[in-house]
Design a protein around this motif. Structure first.
Motif, PDB file in Angstrom:
ATOM      1  N   THR A   7      49.661  88.717  43.129  1.00  0.00           N
ATOM      2  CA  THR A   7      48.379  89.050  42.511  1.00  0.00           C
ATOM      3  C   THR A   7      47.617  87.759  42.215  1.00  0.00           C
ATOM      4  O   THR A   7      48.195  86.711  41.963  1.00  0.00           O
ATOM      5  CB  THR A   7      48.563  89.857  41.215  1.00  0.00           C
ATOM      6  N   GLY A   8      46.293  87.856  42.267  1.00  0.00           N
ATOM      7  CA  GLY A   8      45.472  86.666  42.048  1.00  0.00           C
ATOM      8  C   GLY A   8      45.753  85.585  43.072  1.00  0.00           C
ATOM      9  O   GLY A   8      45.874  84.405  42.743  1.00  0.00           O
ATOM     10  N   ALA A   9      45.812  85.986  44.350  1.00  0.00           N
ATOM     11  CA  ALA A   9      46.280  85.082  45.401  1.00  0.00           C
ATOM     12  C   ALA A   9      45.194  84.208  46.011  1.00  0.00           C
ATOM     13  O   ALA A   9      45.501  83.325  46.816  1.00  0.00           O
ATOM     14  CB  ALA A   9      46.946  85.896  46.523  1.00  0.00           C
ATOM     15  N   SER A  10      43.949  84.402  45.619  1.00  0.00           N
ATOM     16  CA  SER A  10      42.865  83.770  46.376  1.00  0.00           C
ATOM     17  C   SER A  10      42.434  82.392  45.881  1.00  0.00           C
ATOM     18  O   SER A  10      41.604  81.748  46.515  1.00  0.00           O
ATOM     19  CB  SER A  10      41.636  84.686  46.401  1.00  0.00           C
ATOM     20  N   GLY A  11      42.978  81.924  44.761  1.00  0.00           N
ATOM     21  CA  GLY A  11      42.527  80.620  44.290  1.00  0.00           C
ATOM     22  C   GLY A  11      43.563  79.902  43.457  1.00  0.00           C
ATOM     23  O   GLY A  11      44.470  80.522  42.872  1.00  0.00           O
ATOM     24  N   GLY A  12      43.448  78.576  43.387  1.00  0.00           N
ATOM     25  CA  GLY A  12      44.304  77.782  42.516  1.00  0.00           C
ATOM     26  C   GLY A  12      45.782  77.970  42.802  1.00  0.00           C
ATOM     27  O   GLY A  12      46.256  77.805  43.927  1.00  0.00           O
ATOM     28  N   ILE A  13      46.533  78.325  41.763  1.00  0.00           N
ATOM     29  CA  ILE A  13      47.981  78.497  41.876  1.00  0.00           C
ATOM     30  C   ILE A  13      48.320  79.600  42.874  1.00  0.00           C
ATOM     31  O   ILE A  13      49.251  79.465  43.677  1.00  0.00           O
ATOM     32  CB  ILE A  13      48.579  78.813  40.496  1.00  0.00           C
ATOM     33  N   GLY A  14      47.572  80.699  42.842  1.00  0.00           N
ATOM     34  CA  GLY A  14      47.869  81.825  43.726  1.00  0.00           C
ATOM     35  C   GLY A  14      47.760  81.468  45.193  1.00  0.00           C
ATOM     36  O   GLY A  14      48.606  81.864  46.005  1.00  0.00           O
ATOM     37  N   LEU A  15      46.743  80.715  45.554  1.00  0.00           N
ATOM     38  CA  LEU A  15      46.542  80.337  46.948  1.00  0.00           C
ATOM     39  C   LEU A  15      47.654  79.412  47.433  1.00  0.00           C
ATOM     40  O   LEU A  15      48.180  79.584  48.539  1.00  0.00           O
ATOM     41  CB  LEU A  15      45.183  79.662  47.118  1.00  0.00           C
ATOM     42  N   GLU A  16      48.025  78.442  46.614  1.00  0.00           N
ATOM     43  CA  GLU A  16      49.096  77.521  46.994  1.00  0.00           C
ATOM     44  C   GLU A  16      50.433  78.250  47.097  1.00  0.00           C
ATOM     45  O   GLU A  16      51.241  77.983  47.988  1.00  0.00           O
ATOM     46  CB  GLU A  16      49.207  76.386  45.978  1.00  0.00           C
ATOM     47  N   THR A  17      50.658  79.210  46.202  1.00  0.00           N
ATOM     48  CA  THR A  17      51.894  80.010  46.253  1.00  0.00           C
ATOM     49  C   THR A  17      51.932  80.861  47.512  1.00  0.00           C
ATOM     50  O   THR A  17      52.969  80.975  48.176  1.00  0.00           O
ATOM     51  CB  THR A  17      51.988  80.900  45.001  1.00  0.00           C
ATOM     52  N   THR A  18      50.797  81.456  47.863  1.00  0.00           N
ATOM     53  CA  THR A  18      50.716  82.261  49.078  1.00  0.00           C
ATOM     54  C   THR A  18      51.023  81.416  50.303  1.00  0.00           C
ATOM     55  O   THR A  18      51.804  81.819  51.183  1.00  0.00           O
ATOM     56  CB  THR A  18      49.316  82.881  49.214  1.00  0.00           C
ATOM     57  N   ARG A  19      50.432  80.243  50.377  1.00  0.00           N
ATOM     58  CA  ARG A  19      50.666  79.348  51.508  1.00  0.00           C
ATOM     59  C   ARG A  19      52.146  78.970  51.623  1.00  0.00           C
ATOM     60  O   ARG A  19      52.722  78.991  52.716  1.00  0.00           O
ATOM     61  CB  ARG A  19      49.816  78.085  51.375  1.00  0.00           C
ATOM     62  N   LEU A  20      52.763  78.648  50.500  1.00  0.00           N
ATOM     63  CA  LEU A  20      54.160  78.223  50.526  1.00  0.00           C
ATOM     64  C   LEU A  20      55.086  79.364  50.947  1.00  0.00           C
ATOM     65  O   LEU A  20      56.042  79.156  51.703  1.00  0.00           O
ATOM     66  CB  LEU A  20      54.564  77.682  49.157  1.00  0.00           C
ATOM     67  N   PHE A  21      54.801  80.573  50.481  1.00  0.00           N
ATOM     68  CA  PHE A  21      55.597  81.726  50.920  1.00  0.00           C
ATOM     69  C   PHE A  21      55.445  81.931  52.426  1.00  0.00           C
ATOM     70  O   PHE A  21      56.428  82.191  53.135  1.00  0.00           O
ATOM     71  CB  PHE A  21      55.175  82.989  50.177  1.00  0.00           C
ATOM     72  N   LEU A  22      54.236  81.827  52.933  1.00  0.00           N
ATOM     73  CA  LEU A  22      54.009  81.999  54.365  1.00  0.00           C
ATOM     74  C   LEU A  22      54.760  80.940  55.165  1.00  0.00           C
ATOM     75  O   LEU A  22      55.304  81.225  56.247  1.00  0.00           O
ATOM     76  CB  LEU A  22      52.514  81.938  54.670  1.00  0.00           C
TER      77      LEU A  22
END
Length: 275
Positions: A13-28
């Motif tokens: 949740t909240g994946a589009s900016g800041g911490i969320g975006l970096e977390t999404t990238r790392l999971f991918l």
């Protein structure tokens, strides 16, 4: 190191900016499949879809304070990528204005609590419901990671609404959920990562002010704000059964060693003299 996350379905949740975006990238980068939630702007997520492929990441809009939106978020995500195995509850709001409790409106209080805490409850509840019917092999990698805040541990004058929402999430809710998840997924785990100041786009202007930085980091031994990467790595590690399979019910403080809030602050002139 293989974190054992290949093809695991993660909802952030909240994946589009800041911490969320970096977390999404790392999971991918770890080979997961990601349902990346956003509220209003999906531009950054579209960039990740181009980079990693639309079969690996699916951007999904939802108002997480609305039950029907949360149900739709999981239903559509499950149809596209299979049952959600890892849930990262990262979304939150923190009203920028300093407002003391004596002056805080009920509307502000309710909006912050609903967005940060009630929505976390709704998302967690739907995660448990869809996990009930999942295969045992999928359940074996069940994990929830909440993103809390140092405000939830130390409080934050002028932001009691935010601090209260994070404290409830980090302790009362997280510690209860970790005992309930195992009734559905016997090896399921629930943990929390709690950042201090993080250099995100929303905080960039504040972190350019030397007076503000001095005050924010006055009790931080490392004397620097975190980068989104610092938070994302801890979220991913706690999500991995391979390396964190016996870790549940913990709040990992990613705060540079913060010992609390500085109450007796120096004046602006005193700070500038010290710099």
């Amino acid at each position: 190191m293989d974190l054992g996350l290949e093809n695991v379905h993660v909802l952030i949740t909240g994946a589009s900016g800041g911490i969320g975006l970096e977390t999404t990238r790392l999971f991918l980068q770890q080979g997961t499949k990601v349902t990346a939630h956003y509220n209003t702007n999906a531009a950054s997520l579209n960039t990740l879809a181009t980079e990693f492929g639309s079969d690996k990441i699916r951007a999904a809009q939802a108002n997480l304070s609305a039950e029907e939106d949360v149900v739709r978020l999981f239903s559509n995500g499950n149809s596209a990528l299979g049952p959600v195995q890892v849930l990262v509850v990262n979304h939150a709001i923190s009203p920028p204005e300093d407002v003391s409790v004596v002056d805080m409106t009920l509307d502000r209080w309710r909006n912050t609590i609903d967005t940060n805490l009630t929505a976390a409850f709704l998302v967690s509840r739907e995660y448990l419901k869809q996990l009930e019917s999942a295969a045992d092999e999928l359940k074996s990698r069940a994990a929830v990671v909440f993103v809390g805040s140092t405000a939830g541990k130390y409080g934050e004058a002028g932001h009691a609404d935010y601090a209260a929402s994070k404290s409830a999430l980090m302790y009362g809710f997280m510690l209860s959920l970790k005992n309930e998840l195992v009734k559905i997924a016997p090896r399921g785990r629930v943990n929390c990562v709690a950042p201090g100041w993080v250099r995100t786009p929303k905080k960039e202007e504040k972190l350019k002010d030397p007076v503000f930085v001095h005050r924010a980091l006055a009790t931080v031994p490392l004397k620097k704000p975190a980068e989104p990467w610092d938070i994302a790595t801890q979220v991913v590690c706690l999500s991995s059964t391979a390396i964190s399979g016996h870790v549940t019910g913990h709040v990992v403080m990613v705060d540079g060693g913060m010992e609390g809030r500085l109450l007796n602050k120096l004046s602006s002139d005193q700070v500038l003299e010290a710099l």
